[in-house]
Design a protein around this motif. Structure first.
Motif, short mmCIF file in Angstrom:
data_model
loop_
_atom_site.label_atom_id
_atom_site.label_comp_id
_atom_site.label_asym_id
_atom_site.label_seq_id
_atom_site.Cartn_x
_atom_site.Cartn_y
_atom_site.Cartn_z
N ASN A 1 0.81 -1.22 0.00
CA ASN A 1 0.00 0.00 0.00
C ASN A 1 0.84 1.28 0.00
N LYS A 2 2.05 1.20 -0.56
CA LYS A 2 2.91 2.37 -0.75
C LYS A 2 2.89 2.71 -2.23
N ARG A 3 3.41 3.88 -2.58
CA ARG A 3 3.37 4.31 -3.97
C ARG A 3 4.77 4.60 -4.51
N ILE A 4 5.01 4.07 -5.72
CA ILE A 4 6.24 4.37 -6.45
C ILE A 4 5.89 5.49 -7.41
N ASP A 5 6.71 6.55 -7.45
CA ASP A 5 6.39 7.72 -8.27
C ASP A 5 6.22 7.38 -9.74
N LEU A 6 7.17 6.67 -10.32
CA LEU A 6 7.09 6.27 -11.74
C LEU A 6 7.58 4.84 -11.90
N VAL A 7 6.91 4.10 -12.76
CA VAL A 7 7.37 2.76 -13.14
C VAL A 7 7.35 2.70 -14.66
N ILE A 8 8.47 2.31 -15.22
CA ILE A 8 8.61 2.16 -16.67
C ILE A 8 8.71 0.66 -16.95
N VAL A 9 7.79 0.14 -17.76
CA VAL A 9 7.76 -1.28 -18.07
C VAL A 9 7.95 -1.44 -19.57
N SER A 10 8.92 -2.24 -19.95
CA SER A 10 9.15 -2.54 -21.36
C SER A 10 9.24 -4.05 -21.52
N ASP A 11 9.50 -4.49 -22.75
CA ASP A 11 9.65 -5.91 -23.00
C ASP A 11 10.88 -6.49 -22.29
N ASN A 12 11.90 -5.65 -22.07
CA ASN A 12 13.17 -6.15 -21.55
C ASN A 12 13.56 -5.63 -20.17
N TYR A 13 12.85 -4.66 -19.64
CA TYR A 13 13.24 -4.12 -18.35
C TYR A 13 12.09 -3.47 -17.62
N ILE A 14 12.28 -3.31 -16.33
CA ILE A 14 11.36 -2.57 -15.48
C ILE A 14 12.22 -1.59 -14.68
N ILE A 15 11.82 -0.34 -14.67
CA ILE A 15 12.57 0.68 -13.93
C ILE A 15 11.60 1.39 -12.99
N GLY A 16 11.95 1.47 -11.73
CA GLY A 16 11.19 2.25 -10.76
C GLY A 16 11.93 3.54 -10.49
N ILE A 17 11.21 4.65 -10.41
CA ILE A 17 11.83 5.95 -10.14
C ILE A 17 11.09 6.59 -8.97
#
Length: 138
Positions: free
Chosen positions: A87-103
């Motif tokens: 129940n916490k929030r990650i500001d941005l998540v980028i999801v692609s075919d090859n990677y996931i990035i949390g910012i």
């Protein structure tokens, strides 16, 4: 790019910058809002948005993180304020075919986030061992 050996000493000789003009964020009254910064980042990091940059900004960010992650013609999604199982929030998540990035954006705020929870959530998004999970604060 090869720098002149006197480059750094030449930089020190430059006059101090004049008073800096206000940014559009300061004019709007949101100079330190993490949510507003996340909205702007989401807009520019989404290649299909109408900004006209395509993948340029996203690929530049990804190359700064890890040159091996950049690949052509990937499906990309950029999510904002993603709620984790804790129940916490990650500001941005980028999801692609090859990677996931949390910012996690930090604008004049202390870093006091549940990074273990974030990492667990990002790993849950990875459906194959090929995806790489990166997590960065700015």
């Amino acid at each position: 790019m090869v720098l002149n050996e006197n480059f750094l000493s030449d930089l020190e000789k430059l006059p101090p910058p004049k008073n800096q003009q206000q940014t559009f964020m300061e004019i709007a009254g949101y100079p330190h809002s993490e949510n507003i910064c996340s909205k702007i980042l989401q807009f520019y990091l989404t290649p299909t948005n109408e900004h006209g940059f395509g993948r340029l900004l996203l690929d530049s960010l990804v190359m700064l993180i890890d040159r091996e992650l950049v690949a052509d013609k990937q499906n990309i999604e950029v999510w904002r304020e993603v709620r984790t199982s804790g129940n916490k929030r990650i500001d941005l998540v980028i999801v692609s075919d090859n990677y996931i990035i949390g910012i996690e954006n930090k604008v004049l705020a202390k870093v006091n986030n549940p990074f273990c929870d974030y990492t667990t959530y990002l790993r849950s998004l990875s459906k194959s061992s090929k995806k790489s999970i990166k997590y960065y604060c700015r």
